[in-house]
Design a protein around this motif. Structure first.
Motif, mmCIF file in Angstrom:
data_model
loop_
_atom_site.group_PDB
_atom_site.id
_atom_site.type_symbol
_atom_site.label_atom_id
_atom_site.label_comp_id
_atom_site.label_asym_id
_atom_site.label_seq_id
_atom_site.Cartn_x
_atom_site.Cartn_y
_atom_site.Cartn_z
ATOM 1 N N LEU A 76 0.842 -1.199 0.000
ATOM 2 C CA LEU A 76 0.000 0.000 0.000
ATOM 3 C C LEU A 76 0.877 1.248 0.000
ATOM 4 O O LEU A 76 0.628 2.191 -0.766
ATOM 5 C CB LEU A 76 -0.933 0.012 1.222
ATOM 6 C CG LEU A 76 -2.132 -0.917 1.164
ATOM 7 C CD1 LEU A 76 -2.697 -1.154 2.559
ATOM 8 C CD2 LEU A 76 -3.197 -0.344 0.240
ATOM 9 N N GLY A 79 2.234 1.989 -3.275
ATOM 10 C CA GLY A 79 1.238 2.300 -4.291
ATOM 11 C C GLY A 79 0.997 1.177 -5.285
ATOM 12 O O GLY A 79 0.496 1.412 -6.386
ATOM 13 N N ILE A 81 -0.730 -1.841 -4.429
ATOM 14 C CA ILE A 81 -2.047 -2.442 -4.183
ATOM 15 C C ILE A 81 -2.936 -1.380 -3.566
ATOM 16 O O ILE A 81 -2.460 -0.329 -3.111
ATOM 17 C CB ILE A 81 -2.000 -3.694 -3.265
ATOM 18 C CG1 ILE A 81 -1.592 -3.327 -1.848
ATOM 19 C CG2 ILE A 81 -1.111 -4.779 -3.851
ATOM 20 C CD1 ILE A 81 -1.871 -4.413 -0.825
ATOM 21 N N GLU A 82 -4.222 -1.670 -3.566
ATOM 22 C CA GLU A 82 -5.166 -0.778 -2.903
ATOM 23 C C GLU A 82 -6.108 -1.587 -2.037
ATOM 24 O O GLU A 82 -6.339 -2.765 -2.281
ATOM 25 C CB GLU A 82 -5.931 0.064 -3.919
ATOM 26 C CG GLU A 82 -6.739 -0.719 -4.921
ATOM 27 C CD GLU A 82 -7.286 0.174 -6.025
ATOM 28 O OE1 GLU A 82 -7.163 1.399 -5.940
ATOM 29 O OE2 GLU A 82 -7.836 -0.395 -6.975
ATOM 30 N N ARG A 83 -6.630 -0.911 -1.044
ATOM 31 C CA ARG A 83 -7.589 -1.516 -0.112
ATOM 32 C C ARG A 83 -8.919 -0.796 -0.307
ATOM 33 O O ARG A 83 -8.963 0.427 -0.230
ATOM 34 C CB ARG A 83 -7.069 -1.323 1.314
ATOM 35 C CG ARG A 83 -7.874 -1.988 2.381
ATOM 36 C CD ARG A 83 -7.287 -1.725 3.766
ATOM 37 N NE ARG A 83 -6.080 -2.507 3.958
ATOM 38 C CZ ARG A 83 -5.041 -2.117 4.690
ATOM 39 N NH1 ARG A 83 -5.038 -0.939 5.274
ATOM 40 N NH2 ARG A 83 -4.006 -2.905 4.842
ATOM 41 N N THR A 84 -9.965 -1.562 -0.601
ATOM 42 C CA THR A 84 -11.283 -0.966 -0.797
ATOM 43 C C THR A 84 -12.275 -1.625 0.153
ATOM 44 O O THR A 84 -12.103 -2.771 0.553
ATOM 45 C CB THR A 84 -11.775 -1.154 -2.250
ATOM 46 O OG1 THR A 84 -11.737 -2.541 -2.585
ATOM 47 C CG2 THR A 84 -10.904 -0.371 -3.219
ATOM 48 N N SER A 96 -6.563 -5.374 -3.928
ATOM 49 C CA SER A 96 -6.376 -5.557 -5.359
ATOM 50 C C SER A 96 -5.153 -4.759 -5.791
ATOM 51 O O SER A 96 -4.665 -3.895 -5.060
ATOM 52 C CB SER A 96 -7.614 -5.101 -6.134
ATOM 53 O OG SER A 96 -7.869 -3.727 -5.892
ATOM 54 N N LEU A 97 -4.673 -5.055 -6.968
ATOM 55 C CA LEU A 97 -3.541 -4.326 -7.528
ATOM 56 C C LEU A 97 -3.992 -2.956 -8.025
ATOM 57 O O LEU A 97 -5.107 -2.810 -8.521
ATOM 58 C CB LEU A 97 -2.932 -5.103 -8.697
ATOM 59 C CG LEU A 97 -2.238 -6.413 -8.354
ATOM 60 C CD1 LEU A 97 -1.905 -7.180 -9.626
ATOM 61 C CD2 LEU A 97 -0.988 -6.170 -7.531
ATOM 62 N N THR A 98 -3.106 -1.978 -7.912
ATOM 63 C CA THR A 98 -3.341 -0.677 -8.542
ATOM 64 C C THR A 98 -2.909 -0.795 -10.004
ATOM 65 O O THR A 98 -2.369 -1.826 -10.428
ATOM 66 C CB THR A 98 -2.499 0.418 -7.872
ATOM 67 O OG1 THR A 98 -1.111 0.092 -8.035
ATOM 68 C CG2 THR A 98 -2.844 0.586 -6.397
ATOM 69 N N GLY A 99 -3.106 0.251 -10.762
ATOM 70 C CA GLY A 99 -2.628 0.265 -12.148
ATOM 71 C C GLY A 99 -1.123 0.032 -12.213
ATOM 72 O O GLY A 99 -0.638 -0.740 -13.054
ATOM 73 N N ASP A 100 -0.382 0.688 -11.319
ATOM 74 C CA ASP A 100 1.074 0.491 -11.290
ATOM 75 C C ASP A 100 1.421 -0.957 -10.947
ATOM 76 O O ASP A 100 2.361 -1.526 -11.504
ATOM 77 C CB ASP A 100 1.734 1.433 -10.279
ATOM 78 C CG ASP A 100 1.758 2.883 -10.749
ATOM 79 O OD1 ASP A 100 1.524 3.140 -11.951
ATOM 80 O OD2 ASP A 100 2.009 3.761 -9.898
ATOM 81 N N ARG A 102 -0.432 -3.593 -11.564
ATOM 82 C CA ARG A 102 -0.780 -4.430 -12.722
ATOM 83 C C ARG A 102 0.301 -4.369 -13.793
ATOM 84 O O ARG A 102 0.547 -5.341 -14.480
ATOM 85 C CB ARG A 102 -2.111 -3.974 -13.332
ATOM 86 C CG ARG A 102 -3.290 -4.383 -12.504
ATOM 87 C CD ARG A 102 -4.533 -4.414 -13.368
ATOM 88 N NE ARG A 102 -5.444 -5.457 -12.994
ATOM 89 C CZ ARG A 102 -5.208 -6.755 -12.947
ATOM 90 N NH1 ARG A 102 -4.055 -7.215 -13.245
ATOM 91 N NH2 ARG A 102 -6.136 -7.611 -12.596
#
Length: 150
Positions: A76, A79, A81-84, A96-100, A102
């Motif tokens: 996190l 930058g 992965i992200e937590r939703t 989930s993965l962030t755009g970076d 991925r």
């Protein structure tokens, strides 16, 4: 006098020698990309998946929830992965993965492929297939499910 076996008499000695060489070189390669082997494994586990709760990821990787939480916090911060929030349960969250993230996974997978080719390319295809078959059989028969992250 007790007969003491030599280090090189042990299969584990040879496995560790090869494993250390392969793992250390790969760790250097992914470090140059700003991640650890554990973080790469975590990101790869998320790559083909929908956002998932940390507990599901922990089960899939064979890690503790605490280990997943520590890895998630590091990723996190980077930058990657992200937590939703889970829309069905506001107390729960998903990763989930962030755009970076991925973008980074295929590049890291290419490094893993290159590392394998470097170390195991000295074997014939038949030897390499046999080695993989034996190692998988050992893992399955011993019930080993934990994703190696060290």
């Amino acid at each position: 006098m007790t007969l003491v076996s030599d280090l090189t008499d042990h299969t584990g000695f040879w496995m560790r020698m090869v494993s250390n060489a392969v793992s250390q070189e790969f760790a250097r390669k992914v470090a140059a990309e700003g991640v650890t082997v554990a973080e790469w494994s975590f990101m790869r586990a998320l790559y083909d998946q929908d956002p998932m709760p940390p507990s599901v990821l922990a089960d899939r990787m064979g890690l503790t929830k605490g280990a997943v939480s520590k890895l998630a916090d590091r990723l996190l911060t980077k930058g990657l992965i992200e937590r939703t929030e889970n829309p069905r349960d506001k107390r729960a969250h998903r990763l989930s993965l962030t755009g970076d993230g991925r973008v980074k996974v295929p590049a890291l997978a290419a490094l893993a492929d290159e590392n394998d080719a470097t170390y195991f390319g000295v074997l014939s295809k038949s030897e390499h297939d046999t080695l993989n078959r034996i190692l998988r059989a050992l893992a399955e028969r011993r019930g080993l499910k934990t994703t190696p992250v060290d």
